[in-house]
Write a protein that holds these residues in place. Structure first.
Motif, PDB file in Angstrom:
ATOM      1  N   TRP A 128      29.697 -31.862  51.872  1.00 61.51           N
ATOM      2  CA  TRP A 128      30.347 -32.371  53.429  1.00 61.51           C
ATOM      3  C   TRP A 128      29.769 -31.382  54.486  1.00 61.51           C
ATOM      4  N   CYS A 129      29.244 -30.165  53.810  1.00 57.53           N
ATOM      5  CA  CYS A 129      28.795 -29.197  54.823  1.00 57.53           C
ATOM      6  C   CYS A 129      27.877 -29.589  55.823  1.00 57.53           C
ATOM      7  N   TRP A 130      28.158 -29.488  57.223  1.00 56.11           N
ATOM      8  CA  TRP A 130      27.340 -29.909  58.340  1.00 56.11           C
ATOM      9  C   TRP A 130      25.926 -29.195  58.318  1.00 56.11           C
ATOM     10  N   ARG A 131      25.797 -27.948  57.670  1.00 56.71           N
ATOM     11  CA  ARG A 131      24.818 -27.187  57.763  1.00 56.71           C
ATOM     12  C   ARG A 131      23.854 -27.263  56.499  1.00 56.71           C
ATOM     13  N   TYR A 132      24.334 -28.292  55.485  1.00 58.35           N
ATOM     14  CA  TYR A 132      23.635 -28.301  54.286  1.00 58.35           C
ATOM     15  C   TYR A 132      22.068 -28.691  54.323  1.00 58.35           C
ATOM     16  N   ARG A 133      21.421 -28.014  53.706  1.00 61.26           N
ATOM     17  CA  ARG A 133      19.910 -28.142  53.716  1.00 61.26           C
ATOM     18  C   ARG A 133      19.481 -28.295  52.234  1.00 61.26           C
TER      19      ARG A 133
ATOM     20  N   ASN B  28      24.411 -15.052  49.391  1.00 60.42           N
ATOM     21  CA  ASN B  28      23.679 -16.437  49.590  1.00 60.42           C
ATOM     22  C   ASN B  28      24.179 -17.276  50.659  1.00 60.42           C
ATOM     23  N   CYS B  29      25.572 -17.480  50.970  1.00 64.26           N
ATOM     24  CA  CYS B  29      25.772 -18.056  52.376  1.00 64.26           C
ATOM     25  C   CYS B  29      27.500 -17.659  52.286  1.00 64.26           C
ATOM     26  N   PRO B  30      27.878 -17.160  53.394  1.00 62.52           N
ATOM     27  CA  PRO B  30      29.217 -16.614  53.555  1.00 62.52           C
ATOM     28  C   PRO B  30      30.123 -17.923  53.394  1.00 62.52           C
ATOM     29  N   PHE B  31      29.855 -18.921  53.726  1.00 64.57           N
ATOM     30  CA  PHE B  31      30.714 -20.262  53.863  1.00 64.57           C
ATOM     31  C   PHE B  31      30.762 -20.668  52.445  1.00 64.57           C
ATOM     32  N   LEU B  32      29.801 -20.349  51.575  1.00 62.40           N
ATOM     33  CA  LEU B  32      29.771 -20.825  49.953  1.00 62.40           C
ATOM     34  C   LEU B  32      30.844 -19.991  49.387  1.00 62.40           C
ATOM     35  N   PHE B  33      31.014 -18.698  49.847  1.00 61.81           N
ATOM     36  CA  PHE B  33      31.888 -17.687  49.157  1.00 61.81           C
ATOM     37  C   PHE B  33      33.388 -18.285  49.677  1.00 61.81           C
TER      38      PHE B  33
ATOM     39  N   GLU C  17      25.434 -19.923  56.404  1.00 60.59           N
ATOM     40  CA  GLU C  17      24.050 -19.620  56.697  1.00 60.59           C
ATOM     41  C   GLU C  17      23.478 -19.317  55.341  1.00 60.59           C
ATOM     42  N   PRO C  18      22.852 -20.293  54.715  1.00 61.76           N
ATOM     43  CA  PRO C  18      22.274 -20.089  53.432  1.00 61.76           C
ATOM     44  C   PRO C  18      21.026 -19.046  53.546  1.00 61.76           C
ATOM     45  N   HIS C  19      21.067 -18.438  52.927  1.00 57.71           N
ATOM     46  CA  HIS C  19      19.823 -17.280  53.145  1.00 57.71           C
ATOM     47  C   HIS C  19      18.549 -17.831  52.623  1.00 57.71           C
TER      48      HIS C  19
ATOM     49  N   VAL D 135      17.167 -23.642  51.512  1.00 62.82           N
ATOM     50  CA  VAL D 135      17.771 -24.838  51.043  1.00 62.82           C
ATOM     51  C   VAL D 135      19.238 -24.292  50.479  1.00 62.82           C
ATOM     52  N   CYS D 136      20.217 -24.913  50.196  1.00 69.58           N
ATOM     53  CA  CYS D 136      21.245 -24.879  49.612  1.00 69.58           C
ATOM     54  C   CYS D 136      21.572 -25.184  48.214  1.00 69.58           C
ATOM     55  N   PRO D 137      22.261 -24.182  47.370  1.00 67.66           N
ATOM     56  CA  PRO D 137      22.436 -24.644  45.991  1.00 67.66           C
ATOM     57  C   PRO D 137      23.159 -25.711  45.827  1.00 67.66           C
TER      58      PRO D 137
ATOM     59  N   TYR E 103      25.061 -25.917  43.420  1.00 64.17           N
ATOM     60  CA  TYR E 103      26.632 -25.873  42.720  1.00 64.17           C
ATOM     61  C   TYR E 103      27.365 -25.586  44.172  1.00 64.17           C
ATOM     62  N   CYS E 104      27.008 -25.436  45.210  1.00 68.53           N
ATOM     63  CA  CYS E 104      27.880 -25.097  46.433  1.00 68.53           C
ATOM     64  C   CYS E 104      28.930 -26.199  46.402  1.00 68.53           C
ATOM     65  N   PRO E 105      30.177 -25.982  46.200  1.00 63.47           N
ATOM     66  CA  PRO E 105      31.164 -26.932  46.399  1.00 63.47           C
ATOM     67  C   PRO E 105      31.313 -27.808  47.942  1.00 63.47           C
TER      68      PRO E 105
HETATM   69  S1  SF4 Z   1      26.027 -26.306  52.077  1.00 60.74           S
HETATM   70 FE1  SF4 Z   1      24.834 -24.616  52.440  1.00 60.74          FE
HETATM   71  S2  SF4 Z   1      25.214 -23.881  54.401  1.00 60.74           S
HETATM   72 FE2  SF4 Z   1      27.052 -25.153  53.595  1.00 60.74          FE
HETATM   73  S3  SF4 Z   1      28.269 -23.598  52.556  1.00 60.74           S
HETATM   74 FE3  SF4 Z   1      26.885 -24.608  51.005  1.00 60.74          FE
HETATM   75  S4  SF4 Z   1      25.080 -23.123  51.223  1.00 60.74           S
HETATM   76 FE4  SF4 Z   1      26.279 -22.658  52.849  1.00 60.74          FE
END
Ligand code: SF4
Length: 1015
Positions: free
Chosen positions: A1004-1009, A748-753, A989-991, A994-996, A998-1000
């Motif tokens: 604050w993530c600058w790529r948040y959608r 779903n997103c490597p940074f989420l992992f 990179e959210p696949h 939009v970003c889930p 539940y993503c912690p």
């Molecule tokens: S907010 Fe979106 S882009 Fe940032 S880590 Fe979470 S899923 Fe990935």
């Protein structure tokens, strides 16, 4: 015996004339008694300094009116204690309560407990006292008038009666006694040779009466007034009015001085011409004296920057600088913040209320806990507070926080009591990462719950005996014991907090003394806290001595009188800020004010205030205004701004629009200099060591920001941890056991992992009663597992036993899954049962010849075999729990995974590598658990009562169809994900688009959608 009134424009030598008079009186009689009455501390200090410069001030007493009231009373042998602010407030509160109890309060009954009402009464009583309005006269005046007026008169009369009983006096009432003393003894002040009254802009009726009697007894009195005797200018209107009042009451000899005003060019020009209806000359300036800033906050910064420049470049002492504004409440915090940054000391005329001190706020928050039933967040904040020692270590408080989150304690001691029991008995193995539907970490796994519970008991004991009502004195005693048991006073370390403690003592004393006045009365805990809050609101916080040293004075425009400074900044010259919008007083209306001789509230002479303010500056003047409102709209200038602007040409006005072209030499703090340097892409003072390191840090930050703003995420600031590859490869080596949900998270997103699995960060949500999504998942899974396993053993229809099984699970659910049933739990149970019934009916309808044979089948957990995949990068081990396994008459197998959510369960989700669980479970059932050949599998959407569109048997991709293709696609993704994880590739990179939620990292993530829907 002579009273002179010296009236002249500002800075023309009135004070100098007074000092000459003093010198002359002392020359004639070196022991001459001289009294100097001034309006404020600043004027007193400046008068004292000028007197010293002129040759000394032996025998000269400089003070405020109330100092001389006291002097007169002592001369007459009367020692009347003056009531403190806190006690006065309490007395008003008790007076309102008493009048209400006696049934005399109807109009104000609805607001009788409001803190604001007591403050208004305090101000109204002070005004009535200052206007020499006796309670009898006020009662007479209001008889037959409106209830509002009459009730005010009753309250005034009772308040003064209470004061009389107490044998104390309020500060405004002192003048009454002083007048009485002067009237009764005409020799009281006969020893005084000269009385100087300097720096006032107006006098109350009581002050005029006092001056008249004093002037009759002293040898000589001189009163100064800023203005022009015959002037028709708006700026002198108030002086004209005061002149008439003094003339009528004191019949002074009117005098003037003819010296030119000693002012700088701009304010001298303004003094002559501003708001002057006659033709004016324009004055050309080379230096700006008016400044427009974008906001009030920038305006405050600009004013302080201007003062700091004068201090640094022209060596003007800070205590020779002042700032005045009509709206001090708004500007005070803005000025304080800018001054902290610029390293300037400020001294405010208006002190902060005691209740805003951090130490006192902490005490109030603690004391209100029992009244609000111990809301968990507030309780934890109190336990974390550095002001109290509860016998808990920091680790204990962190563990208590974990207990709250694990047992979902929202509020109340009863929830804590239940939580300890529940956590001691919890049966579910929280540590098991079953799947993302049911995963709840066991936060309290390593916590000694029994010991922690015992340590928290000490906190509950603090409030164990608050149920019984008691007198204020007893409550105060209880509070003092409580604070000392928590080492509150020992933990105080700053001068500001020490001052707050001393003011707290004053407020507590007021509570005790007020009870002595009005008689002992038992009150409950809630009433005691209300009374305490009220007393704390009435006391102001003393400014620490350090802060008062060499400080810029900050006051309200109406306080600009008497004292003079080398530099003065006037803030807030935009529409609505100054002149202030005048509103009638709802308590003492304009007619009443006129009839009883009180100052009007409407049509106050604000032009005179403006004149007084700008003439306080000897040499440097700055007038500022914000030109944009908070919502970005243009903010119109004040008419006084326009009037000043019309007098100047040349460089008189500066408008601050951006900092880009600003000379860096004007920066008032290192932060500001660096900020401007970044904006201008060059730091001129880079050679300074202190700046060099910070400039370097900013350059690094710039690189990071650039990377994060780039279209594609890449590089070391964007999740590329290739430098950590060896340790990651070790951590995620062949021995590592993977779950499907972890791999899917990477998909779903490597940074989420990275954030969730590598850093172990979790989202911390506000605690709410009821079930969270993981608990709902667990509840459904448990009921379905029991229904099918029991129906298989007993050969019964699953639908027939659903109700009884569900009832059993519901019964034990709070304890088993660790949640607190909400008030809607009963309703929720029937709704959830209905959902399950529909789902079960649909599940049964599609079952055909399939027979459930296994439930909750673990692999790779608790000694069960792992699924081991031999992939191109090496061996991968996986674990999980298969919700259900069915077998058909041919002995073939299918796997089912229950889901409460319904999104992302389609074929494309496997094709894109976002859903890998089903094929992993299929492979595990066949290869790891050896249950037979798996021919199919699907997700069952419990809430939607249907199977997912993703089915293993009908999977197809561009490489082919069928279950083997599903397995191959899955293995390819697993191989790719694990390799990338081992390389340290975690680019955000959210696949999905939009970003889930539940993503912690979503906070604050600058790529948040944004835009994710929870289902
Ligand atoms: S907010 Fe979106 S882009 Fe940032 S880590 Fe979470 S899923 Fe990935």
């Amino acid at each position: 015996m002579t009273i002179e009134l010296l009236i002249a424009p500002a800075a023309t030598g009135k004070t100098a004339t007074c000092i000459d008079q003093i010198r002359a009186a002392q020359k004639e009689n070196p022991l001459a008694q001289v009294w100097v009455l001034v309006p404020n501390q600043q004027t007193a200090a400046q008068f004292r300094a000028r007197l010293a410069e002129s040759g000394g001030g032996m025998g000269v007493r400089i003070g405020f009116f109330h100092h001389f009231y006291q002097e007169i009373l002592e001369e007459n042998g009367r020692f009347v204690p003056v009531i403190s602010q806190a006690l006065s407030h309490r007395l008003i509160q008790e007076t309102v309560r008493e009048v209400s109890t006696s049934g005399d309060l109807t109009h104000y009954d609805a607001i009788k407990d409001k803190l604001g009402f007591f403050s208004v009464l305090k101000d109204s009583f002070a005004e009535l006292r200052s206007a020499l309005v006796s309670p009898e006269a006020f009662l007479d005046y209001t008889r037959g008038s409106t209830p509002a007026r009459h009730e005010l008169a009753i309250l005034y009369e009772r308040f003064l009666a209470h004061l009389g009983t107490l044998g104390w006096i309020d500060s405004e009432g002192q003048v009454w006694l002083a007048i009485e003393a002067l009237e009764n003894n005409s020799a009281t002040a006969s020893h005084v040779s000269l009385v100087v009254v300097d720096g006032f802009t107006a006098f109350t009726a009581a002050q005029r009466r006092f001056l008249k009697l004093l002037g009759q007894q002293a040898d000589e009195m001189i009163i100064t007034l800023t203005g022009e005797p015959e002037s028709a200018r708006m700026v002198h209107r108030r002086a004209q009015k005061v002149l008439q009042e003094l003339d009528a009451d004191l019949s002074p000899k009117i005098m003037t001085v003819n010296h030119p005003a000693l002012l700088g060019t701009p304010n001298l020009h303004m003094e002559k011409y501003v708001l002057n209806p006659e033709a004016v000359e324009e004055c050309e300036l080379q230096e700006p004296i008016m400044l427009e800033a974008r906001s009030q906050s920038e305006e405050a910064r600009e004013a302080l920057r201007w003062i700091k420049q004068l201090h640094v470049r022209q060596s003007i002492p800070l205590n020779r600088c002042a700032i005045y504004t009509a709206d001090l409440n708004t500007y005070q915090p803005l000025l304080r913040a800018a001054a902290d940054e610029f390293g300037l000391n400020l001294r405010f005329s208006q002190r902060d209320p005691l209740s805003e001190s951090p130490a006192i706020l902490s005490v109030l928050n603690l004391l209100t806990l029992p009244l609000e039933n111990y809301p968990t967040r507030t309780l934890l904040n109190a336990l974390h507070s550095p002001y109290f020692q509860f016998g808990l270590e920091n680790q204990d408080v962190e563990n208590l926080e974990k207990v709250c989150r694990q047992a979902i304690i929202v509020t109340g001691k009863d929830q804590w009591d239940a939580a300890w029991k529940m956590l001691a008995r919890k049966r579910q193995d929280y540590a098991e990462a079953l799947d993302e539907e049911r995963y709840r970490p066991d936060l309290t796994a390593n916590v000694d719950l029994l010991a922690l519970k015992q340590r928290l008991e000490r906190f509950w004991d603090l409030f164990a005996r608050i149920e019984s009502p008691r007198s204020q004195a007893r409550w105060v005693e209880w509070l003092e014991t409580l604070l000392s048991n928590m080492s509150f006073y020992d933990l105080i370390s700053t001068e500001r907090d020490r001052a707050a403690c001393s003011s707290l003592g004053e407020a507590l004393r007021a509570l005790v003394v007020s009870e002595k006045v009005v008689g002992e009365r038992e009150v409950d805990y809630g009433q005691f806290i209300t009374d305490l809050q009220s007393a704390l609101n009435s006391v102001n916080l003393e400014e620490p001595t350090e802060a008062r040293k060499n400080a810029v004075f900050i006051g309200k425009l109406v306080e600009a009188r008497g004292s003079r400074y080398q530099a003065v900044a006037l803030l807030g010259f935009s529409e609505g800020l100054f002149p202030i919008v005048e509103n009638p007083d709802p308590f003492l209306d304009e007619d009443l004010r006129k009839d009883l001789g009180l100052e009007p509230r409407l049509q106050r002479e604000q032009a005179s205030t403006f004149y007084q303010a700008f003439t306080r500056a000897n040499t440097h003047l700055l007038i500022t205004r914000p030109y944009l409102s908070e919502d970005g709209e243009a903010w119109e200038p004040s008419p006084y701004w326009q009037a000043a602007k019309a007098l100047f040409t040349g460089q008189a006005i500066i408008k601050i629009q951006s900092f880009e072209g600003r000379p860096q030499a004007e920066a008032a703090s290192p932060q500001e200099l660096l900020f401007w340097g970044v904006q201008q892409r060059q730091l001129i003072y880079a050679e300074y060591d202190e700046l060099q390191q910070r400039w370097q840090n900013l350059a690094n930050a710039h690189r990071i920001l650039d990377a994060r703003r780039a279209k594609h995420a890449e590089g070391v600031y964007e999740g590329d941890l290739f430098e950590q590859a060896s340790s990651l490869a070790q951590r995620y080596s062949a021995g590592h056991s993977w779950s499907a949900s972890r791999l899917e998270a990477y998909g779903n997103c490597p940074f989420l992992f990275f954030v969730n699995s590598a850093l172990n960060l979790e989202i911390s949500k506000p605690l709410e009663p009821g079930l969270d999504p993981a608990q709902v998942g667990s509840l459904y899974h448990r009921i379905l597992e029991l229904v099918y396993s029991e129906s298989m053993i007993n050969h019964t229809d699953p639908l027939e036993i659903l109700d009884s099984v569900a009832a059993r699970v519901f019964e034990s659910a709070p304890e088993m899954f660790g949640f607190r049933p909400s008030a809607l739990w009963e309703v929720e149970k029937s709704q959830r049962l209905e959902k399950l019934r529909k789902s079960l009916q649909a599940l049964e309808a599609e079952r055909g010849a399939w027979q459930p044979i296994a439930f909750e089948k673990k692999f790779g957990i608790q000694g069960t075999p792992h699924l081991e995949l031999k992939l191109s990068g090496g061996k991968i081990r996986l674990h999980g729990v298969i919700d259900r396994v069915d077998r058909n008459p041919n002995g073939e197998i299918r796997v089912i995974d229950y889901k409460t959510g319904s999104s992302h369960l389609g074929r494309p989700d496997l094709q894109k590598g976002l859903r890998l669980q089903l094929p992993i479970y299929g492979m595990a059932a066949q290869d790891a658990l050896q249950l037979g050949e798996v021919v199919d599998g699907f997700y069952w959407k419990i809430n939607d009562a249907c199977a997912s569109s993703l089915q293993l048997s009908n999977f197809e991709s561009e490489h082919g169809k069928g279950i083997e293709k599903a397995y191959q696609v899955t293995k390819d993704y697993i191989s790719k994900y694990v390799a990338r994880i081992q390389e340290g590739s975690f680019m955000p990179e959210p696949h999905n688009t939009v970003c889930p939620s539940y993503c912690p990292a979503s906070q604050w993530c600058w790529r948040y959608r944004a835009g994710y829907k929870n289902e």
